[in-house]
Design a protein around this motif. Structure first.
Motif, PDB file in Angstrom:
ATOM      1  N   CYS A 227      28.627  38.960  41.622  1.00 40.40           N
ATOM      2  CA  CYS A 227      29.554  39.416  42.663  1.00 40.40           C
ATOM      3  C   CYS A 227      30.912  38.738  42.507  1.00 40.40           C
ATOM      4  O   CYS A 227      31.956  39.400  42.563  1.00 40.40           O
ATOM      5  N   LEU A 228      30.901  37.432  42.311  1.00 38.89           N
ATOM      6  CA  LEU A 228      32.159  36.697  42.131  1.00 38.89           C
ATOM      7  C   LEU A 228      32.868  37.120  40.849  1.00 38.89           C
ATOM      8  O   LEU A 228      34.106  37.168  40.797  1.00 38.89           O
ATOM      9  N   SER A 229      32.100  37.460  39.822  1.00 34.24           N
ATOM     10  CA  SER A 229      32.678  37.831  38.529  1.00 34.24           C
ATOM     11  C   SER A 229      33.339  39.200  38.533  1.00 34.24           C
ATOM     12  O   SER A 229      34.056  39.544  37.580  1.00 34.24           O
ATOM     13  N   LEU A 230      33.109  39.997  39.581  1.00 38.43           N
ATOM     14  CA  LEU A 230      33.776  41.298  39.679  1.00 38.43           C
ATOM     15  C   LEU A 230      35.293  41.141  39.754  1.00 38.43           C
ATOM     16  O   LEU A 230      36.027  42.105  39.523  1.00 38.43           O
ATOM     17  N   MET A 231      35.746  39.944  40.048  1.00 43.16           N
ATOM     18  CA  MET A 231      37.184  39.685  40.108  1.00 43.16           C
ATOM     19  C   MET A 231      37.831  39.719  38.725  1.00 43.16           C
ATOM     20  O   MET A 231      39.048  39.903  38.619  1.00 43.16           O
ATOM     21  N   ILE A 232      37.040  39.554  37.676  1.00 41.93           N
ATOM     22  CA  ILE A 232      37.606  39.331  36.342  1.00 41.93           C
ATOM     23  C   ILE A 232      38.038  40.601  35.613  1.00 41.93           C
ATOM     24  O   ILE A 232      39.170  40.688  35.140  1.00 41.93           O
TER      25      ILE A 232
ATOM     26  N   MET B   9      40.104  41.474  45.071  1.00 43.70           N
ATOM     27  CA  MET B   9      39.479  40.342  44.370  1.00 43.70           C
ATOM     28  C   MET B   9      39.054  39.250  45.352  1.00 43.70           C
ATOM     29  O   MET B   9      37.981  38.662  45.226  1.00 43.70           O
ATOM     30  N   ILE B  10      39.906  38.991  46.339  1.00 41.03           N
ATOM     31  CA  ILE B  10      39.554  38.007  47.364  1.00 41.03           C
ATOM     32  C   ILE B  10      38.344  38.489  48.159  1.00 41.03           C
ATOM     33  O   ILE B  10      37.477  37.698  48.545  1.00 41.03           O
ATOM     34  N   ALA B  11      38.270  39.806  48.384  1.00 42.07           N
ATOM     35  CA  ALA B  11      37.118  40.379  49.091  1.00 42.07           C
ATOM     36  C   ALA B  11      35.827  40.123  48.328  1.00 42.07           C
ATOM     37  O   ALA B  11      34.784  39.832  48.923  1.00 42.07           O
ATOM     38  N   PHE B  12      35.861  40.238  46.991  1.00 43.06           N
ATOM     39  CA  PHE B  12      34.688  39.926  46.176  1.00 43.06           C
ATOM     40  C   PHE B  12      34.271  38.468  46.384  1.00 43.06           C
ATOM     41  O   PHE B  12      33.073  38.163  46.499  1.00 43.06           O
ATOM     42  N   ALA B  13      35.253  37.561  46.435  1.00 40.72           N
ATOM     43  CA  ALA B  13      34.967  36.138  46.618  1.00 40.72           C
ATOM     44  C   ALA B  13      34.380  35.864  48.004  1.00 40.72           C
ATOM     45  O   ALA B  13      33.430  35.082  48.143  1.00 40.72           O
ATOM     46  N   ILE B  14      34.935  36.493  49.034  1.00 36.39           N
ATOM     47  CA  ILE B  14      34.438  36.312  50.404  1.00 36.39           C
ATOM     48  C   ILE B  14      32.973  36.744  50.491  1.00 36.39           C
ATOM     49  O   ILE B  14      32.132  36.047  51.066  1.00 36.39           O
ATOM     50  N   THR B  15      32.667  37.900  49.893  1.00 39.27           N
ATOM     51  CA  THR B  15      31.308  38.439  49.959  1.00 39.27           C
ATOM     52  C   THR B  15      30.317  37.547  49.222  1.00 39.27           C
ATOM     53  O   THR B  15      29.221  37.257  49.724  1.00 39.27           O
TER      54      THR B  15
END
Length: 407
Positions: free
Chosen positions: A91-96, A175-181
């Protein structure tokens, strides 16, 4: 609710935030990435469908093997932890990724890990409560998952919709939304990870992996002989496949028929809010009515939803459809989970839930693949929706057969 029941429910609160992300923000973000690469709306819906199908095939292959292994004493918790953490990292890696294909690959890893964690999580229901309380606890899991997931989703939605006002791009906000989730999913799961203990198991052997394959063969034989379990899984295959396909692709379908991104996100937020009291309501109904009858009502409700979606082309219709989905979404998932838990051997719960996941989230391969192929062949997503309606009809017929079998 006991403390352990509440902590078990908290995992639904955590992973539902990821599910909400996958059904709302991720399809919109992906389709925007694909559009920038010159891919048509119909093709991007098909590619997303294919990616979800790959994910479910992975789960279908791994689920029974790891599920059988998890029934070994003290194995369930470590396996749950491994896939849960891999899902959070995904989930966090979706930011990349900035390219649509790379994004889909990361999504497949994250979603497959999430689905694998559910095999162990669902089978924990056997360990954390009694047969008499299973319908209620399972329903509360989905109910609080719906309402709890709104917290990170609303934060993410406000961030995305207000990106211009705070001076960041929509991509950065997403991207921040991915991190929050990912952070939400991780932290609300810690209490269960700390306190859960496996109470039903088979003893550890010198060759646990080999023995898990032997037990897997025995379970297959037993399922073939147990007509009630077999027909339930067949029914579940068809009706829950339609449910998960609607969950996965509702946003993408709405975008195809011209619904704006804002309407899509807000309508699906409404779904979560309405699903909370409806799931609690069905939990109360389960004390007065047979869960079999409630499941059949939910299947009929979804059949009506699929038929209504065939003519959907206005924003208010999408809103109406979102409310209808909310009424039955928690009930059909929660009651199916607890119904299955009651008709299987408790000491083999993870083995059986491995197959449950194949016939459920794993079998969603058929729904998403049918949606993708029929959309590309016809040039319209509505052809795929018609196929989903037929799946609910088959599921209802098979489930009625299940209820007539003693066991």
């Amino acid at each position: 609710m006991s403390r352990l029941e509440k902590q078990w429910i908290l995992y639904d609160v955590g992973n539902s935030a990821f599910v909400m992300l996958c059904t709302t923000i991720i399809p919109i973000y992906f389709k925007n990435l694909a559009s920038q690469a010159g891919i048509s709306l119909a093709d991007s819906t098909a590619y997303l469908s294919y990616a979800l199908s790959v994910c479910t095939v992975l789960v279908a292959v791994m689920g029974p093997v790891f599920g059988t292994l998890a029934d070994t004493r003290n194995y369930k918790k470590p396996l749950f932890a491994a896939f849960f953490i891999l899902g959070v990292i995904g989930c966090l890696s979706l930011m990349i990724p900035k390219q649509w294909l790379a994004f889909l690959i990361v999504l497949v890893i994250a979603k497959a890990s999430y689905n694998m964690s559910l095999i162990f999580y669902d089978s924990m229901l056997i360990d954390i409560t009694t047969d008499e309380r299973m319908d209620v606890v399972s329903s509360h899991g989905y109910a609080w998952g719906y309402i709890g997931s709104c917290i990170p989703f609303v934060a993410s939605l406000l961030l995305i919709l207000g990106a211009d006002a705070i001076g960041i791009s929509g991509v950065t906000a997403t991207m921040i939304a991915f991190a929050i989730t990912g952070a939400w999913w991780f932290f609300v799961t810690l209490p269960l990870l700390k306190n859960y203990q496996q109470t039903h198991w088979v003893e550890v052997s010198d060759t646990p992996v080999r023995d898990s394959f032997v037990r897997l063969g025995n379970v297959l034989t037993h399922i073939g002989k147990n007509k009630k379990v077999l027909f339930f899984l067949i029914a579940f295959f068809f009706y829950i496949d339609g449910v998960y396909t609607i969950i996965d692709l509702a946003t993408s379908y709405g975008k195809d028929v011209g619904i704006s991104d804002t309407h899509l996100l807000l309508a699906l937020l409404l779904t979560q809010v309405v699903a909370f009291p409806c799931s609690i309501l069905f939990a109360r109904f389960s004390k007065r009515f047979k869960s079999e009858n409630l499941i059949m009502i939910a299947i009929l409700g979804y059949l009506g939803i699929a038929l209504f979606a065939l003519q959907l082309d206005k924003a208010w219709e999408f809103w109406f459809l979102a409310v209808c989905v909310a009424v039955f979404q928690g009930a059909i998932q929660a009651l199916s989970r607890s119904y299955f838990a009651k008709i299987i051997p408790k000491e083999k719960s993870s083995e059986y839930f491995g197959f449950y996941d194949i016939f459920g989230k794993g079998a969603a391969f058929m729904g998403t693949m049918l949606m993708g192929i029929s959309t590309q062949l016809s040039g319209s997503s509505k052809t795929g929706v018609f196929m989903l309606a037929l799946m609910f009809v088959v599921g209802l017929i098979a489930f009625r057969k299940t209820t007539k079998i003693e066991g």
